[in-house]
Motif scaffolding. Structure first.
Motif, short mmCIF file in Angstrom:
data_model
loop_
_atom_site.label_atom_id
_atom_site.label_comp_id
_atom_site.label_asym_id
_atom_site.label_seq_id
_atom_site.Cartn_x
_atom_site.Cartn_y
_atom_site.Cartn_z
N TYR A 180 10.20 14.01 -18.93
CA TYR A 180 11.21 13.23 -18.25
C TYR A 180 12.43 13.08 -19.15
O TYR A 180 12.30 12.97 -20.36
CB TYR A 180 10.68 11.85 -17.85
CG TYR A 180 9.64 11.96 -16.78
CD1 TYR A 180 10.00 11.94 -15.44
CD2 TYR A 180 8.31 12.16 -17.10
CE1 TYR A 180 9.04 12.09 -14.44
CE2 TYR A 180 7.36 12.30 -16.11
CZ TYR A 180 7.74 12.27 -14.78
OH TYR A 180 6.80 12.43 -13.82
N THR A 181 13.60 13.04 -18.53
CA THR A 181 14.84 12.83 -19.26
C THR A 181 15.43 11.50 -18.82
O THR A 181 15.67 11.28 -17.64
CB THR A 181 15.84 13.97 -19.00
OG1 THR A 181 15.24 15.20 -19.41
CG2 THR A 181 17.12 13.77 -19.79
N ASP A 216 16.84 4.19 -15.85
CA ASP A 216 16.06 5.38 -15.48
C ASP A 216 14.57 5.08 -15.65
O ASP A 216 14.16 4.43 -16.60
CB ASP A 216 16.43 6.58 -16.36
CG ASP A 216 17.73 7.24 -15.94
OD1 ASP A 216 18.27 6.87 -14.88
OD2 ASP A 216 18.19 8.14 -16.66
N CYS A 276 10.33 6.59 -14.99
CA CYS A 276 9.43 7.69 -14.67
C CYS A 276 8.16 7.11 -14.06
O CYS A 276 7.70 6.05 -14.45
CB CYS A 276 9.12 8.55 -15.90
SG CYS A 276 8.17 7.74 -17.18
#
Length: 122
Positions: free
Chosen positions: A35-36, A42, A44
């Motif tokens: 994952y970025t 953000d 995940c």
């Protein structure tokens, strides 16, 4: 979830798994991926499974569960484009071996022919 701002994107490897009260991992729930994270907030999501599988796993105790997360932040590799080659210094290993042979230090084998010759088993 990324809670702070970051100057550059963070590439991560994530692995989630359920644990029983004794710490044993539930192999049917293990999920992993890359994952970025590029901005605050953000997220995940990796721990996804069918409700029936989850309830049948036995890892849900008194409406509580333990999740193991292994998160690795992958640092980018930078290459100096101005360097065309790697300079390797000359070796003086042969001088060290010669010095050991002459001094007899650390020898563990001796050959006796007409004269005694000390040697290293290596």
């Amino acid at each position: 979830m990324l809670l702070t701002e970051t100057a550059r994107a963070m590439v991560t490897k994530c692995e989630f798994n359920l644990l029983d009260p004794k710490g044993k991992e539930f192999t049917g729930a293990k999920r992993s991926g890359n994952y970025t994270f590029s901005k605050r907030g953000d997220m995940c999501y990796l721990l996804c499974m069918k409700r029936t599988d989850f309830e049948a796993s036995g890892y849900l105790n008194d409406d509580c569960l333990t999740v193991k997360l292994h998160l690795t932040v992958v640092k980018p590799c930078f290459v100096d484009a101005t360097r065309k080659q790697i300079i390797v210094p000359s070796s003086d290993l042969h001088q060290h071996f010669g010095g050991l042979l002459k001094s007899g230090e650390g020898t563990d084998v001796t050959f006796e022919i007409d004269e005694a010759i000390s040697a290293h088993t290596c």
